[in-house]
Design an enzyme around this catalytic site. Sequence first.
Site, short mmCIF file in Angstrom:
data_model
loop_
_atom_site.label_atom_id
_atom_site.label_comp_id
_atom_site.label_asym_id
_atom_site.label_seq_id
_atom_site.Cartn_x
_atom_site.Cartn_y
_atom_site.Cartn_z
N GLU A 1 0.80 -1.22 0.00
CA GLU A 1 0.00 0.00 0.00
C GLU A 1 0.83 1.26 0.00
OE1 GLU A 1 -1.97 -1.19 3.42
OE2 GLU A 1 -3.71 -1.95 2.36
N ASP B 1 -0.91 -4.49 13.90
CA ASP B 1 0.05 -5.06 12.94
C ASP B 1 1.43 -5.19 13.60
OD1 ASP B 1 0.87 -6.16 10.56
OD2 ASP B 1 0.84 -4.29 9.42
N ASP C 1 14.53 -41.32 22.81
CA ASP C 1 14.25 -40.42 23.93
C ASP C 1 15.43 -40.51 24.89
OD1 ASP C 1 13.43 -39.23 26.26
OD2 ASP C 1 11.43 -40.12 26.25
N GLY C 2 16.24 -39.46 24.89
CA GLY C 2 17.47 -39.49 25.67
C GLY C 2 17.24 -39.26 27.15
N1 LIG Z 1 11.59 5.18 9.65
C1 LIG Z 1 12.18 4.15 9.05
N2 LIG Z 1 13.49 3.98 9.13
C2 LIG Z 1 14.09 2.93 8.51
N3 LIG Z 1 13.44 2.01 7.78
C3 LIG Z 1 12.11 2.13 7.66
C4 LIG Z 1 11.40 3.21 8.28
N4 LIG Z 1 10.10 3.07 8.01
C5 LIG Z 1 10.00 1.96 7.24
N5 LIG Z 1 11.19 1.40 7.04
C6 LIG Z 1 11.45 0.18 6.25
O1 LIG Z 1 10.43 0.02 5.29
C7 LIG Z 1 9.68 -1.17 5.54
C8 LIG Z 1 8.20 -0.94 5.27
O2 LIG Z 1 7.71 0.09 6.12
P1 LIG Z 1 6.21 0.09 6.59
O3 LIG Z 1 5.91 -1.18 7.28
O4 LIG Z 1 5.95 1.35 7.34
O5 LIG Z 1 5.50 0.17 5.16
P2 LIG Z 1 4.19 -0.54 4.64
O6 LIG Z 1 3.95 -0.06 3.25
O7 LIG Z 1 3.11 -0.39 5.63
O8 LIG Z 1 4.67 -1.99 4.53
P3 LIG Z 1 3.87 -3.28 4.89
O9 LIG Z 1 2.51 -2.87 5.33
O10 LIG Z 1 3.91 -4.02 3.61
O11 LIG Z 1 4.68 -3.85 6.01
C9 LIG Z 1 9.99 -1.53 6.97
O12 LIG Z 1 9.92 -2.92 7.19
C10 LIG Z 1 11.40 -1.02 7.14
O13 LIG Z 1 12.32 -1.97 6.66
MN LIG Z 2 5.11 -2.85 7.65
MN LIG Z 3 1.63 -1.72 6.67
#
Ligand SMILES: Nc1ncnc2c1ncn2[C@@H]1O[C@H](COP(=O)(O)OP(=O)(O)OP(=O)(O)O)[C@@H](O)[C@H]1O
Ligand SMILES: [Mn+2]
Ligand SMILES: [Mn+2]
Length: 652
Positions: free
Chosen positions: A37, A145, A421-422
Amino acid sequence: MVEPNTCFRGCCSSERIRLHFPPSSYSLISTIARGSESTVFEARLQGRKVVAKKPILSTSENLDKFHRELQLLCKLDHPGLAKLVAAHARPPNYMFFFEFYEMGSLAHKLHVEEWSPTVDEALVIAYDLAKALQYMHELGVVHRDVKPGNILLDSKFRTHLADFGLSSYMKDLKHVSLENWKSSGKPTGGFHKKNMVGTLIYMAPEILRKDIHTEKSDVYSFSISINELLTGVVPYTDLRAEAQAHTVLEMSYTEQQLTAAVVSGLRPVLVQSKPRLPTSLVALIQRCWDSNPVFRPSFYEITKELDEIMKDVIKTGVEKPSEVLSSSLRSQYQNGLNSLPGFQEELNWFDQGELTSKKAHDGNKIMKLWPSSLHEPLQYQPTLSWGSFAACGRREKMEDTHFLLPQMCNEKDIHVFGIFDGHRGAAAAEFSARALPGFLKRSGYNSSPSKALCEAFVNTDIAFRKELTSHCNSKRVTKKDWHPGCTALTALIVRNKLFVANAGDCRAILCRSGHPFPMSKEHLASCNEERNRVMSEGMEVTWMVDTWRVGAAALQVTRSIGDDDLKPAVTAVPEIIETFLSAIDEFLVMASDGLWDVMSNEEVIAIIRDTVKEPTMCSKRLVTEAIERGSLDNITAIVVFLQPVSTAERVY
Ligand SMILES: Nc1ncnc2c1ncn2[C@@H]1O[C@H](COP(=O)(O)OP(=O)(O)OP(=O)(O)O)[C@@H](O)[C@H]1O
Ligand SMILES: [Mn+2]
Ligand SMILES: [Mn+2]
């Protein structure tokens, strides 16, 4: 003209956070992650390195959602949450700017970098996360989540919970069915992006049953995540590395199977062997993933308890960076280790067994195992599928082992399965699981199946005790009274005939015409025949505490591999039961005593009838049920279906 600090609609406003910028003040540098998304970028905002999360806005609903999320983000302000530093909420650009957390997500740390945190590091993360969720819940907001992919770490290893795409005020939540949950805001992300199964693993059973999400559902996801943090293993896969775990998860379960299993009580394998792991932490995890949300503690209780646990683990309080905790703990830990007796020089007994096995059968490729006679009439052909599951349960250590060896030596109708089974350590069980198949093959070329089984047990025992002696001599091991042993159960299927060899108290049953048909007998000192046999070999059997026990070691079983202080009375010679298989035989169940302690033969059969007709799922179900019934032992179960299982039955 000064524009007001609001979104385009005017519904979002903030005193702390700027909600629009001239386009020149920010630039997107590179993509970090592409979600279902949104896309997450590394970005620069007025010269500052930030993360920009740009939602995909293809419908007006998406836009509504953006505004709701922004309103919420403007309210949230807690060090344990990902910090919104700004937003742009006017056409044509809608995006959130977050603080950049350079260590990335916990999922990445665990499953790509294969980081293995110490208990104190894990405790700090658990505590930070619990505090953040407690804060959200106090505001009346559920996150919905919580998972390692949404837990971000900064350079100091402090935790920031991110991704509020599904967060909602509890008062606004209506019943969300799985169907419209899938089409609305579904938890996604990390390596699970493409498949639903992966996202299910953090969802509480009540959500899977399509109930409403409460704050206790966040508690559930929290505990799955913390257990994952401690084990390093992706739930329900036994694997660390992302890529493999992904495949295994998809191969092992369909969406319905996993849903059914979690609802009926399946949980990831609980963390067990970690230095200094407090039992109170393990107990807390278990309470947090209780099937009944009412029994799960609130984050108020969880943070209090974690605080206590941390005080126990370290006597120096909690508000310190984890590196400091680590080093102070590490030195304590080392001091503790040095005062232990010399237990460090451990052999890998699995490898040792493997080596012995190789030497034993030496890759004989010319001779055939138990060739069928041309004169035999047309035989019944069982159709096999097999699976297993093993759990440490409430024990501190796992001392059960097992092997599945279908189509032994590439013979399509010869199959072997074994459980060990030890006791007094895992050495004998680890060695035997690898060595016994080799001895069985060697004997199989010139002995009948039952004679070969008997020889395999005896030879495995001899080889193990020999290895043990030479190991103890060569390393000048200080373990004086070290006499590990294991019980052993092996099922051999040669075409239409089943042979079960048993030494000790594991058990095998057939489901024949719908009823249990015993394929083994337990060898315990409480059984007259066995007690007399042991005593006739000159070994003492005495009544101690609650039952008859053998020798100074006070062993309850009277046959085993290893236990060299009790040989020859505690013999490795198995008892063998054989039977012809026919259309009335549905499945074979083998398990260590941890299962039979809490379940009758009839109950085992009833449970399998009531489960998806998939052997691994059945094994898991048996083991999980045994743990729930309070089994205190390690538990291993192997289920072998002997008839084709229709695809209709396989789906729950
Ligand atoms: N502030 C941040 N700093 C560093 N990495 C980030 C940050 N925000 C997000 N990420 C990276 O981006 C990824 C996805 O971020 P997030 O979960 O907010 O997006 P999303 O589009 O909701 O993804 P999903 O719902 O598919 O998990 C995270 O797993 C992380 O690796
Ligand atoms: Mn996420
Ligand atoms: Mn998400």
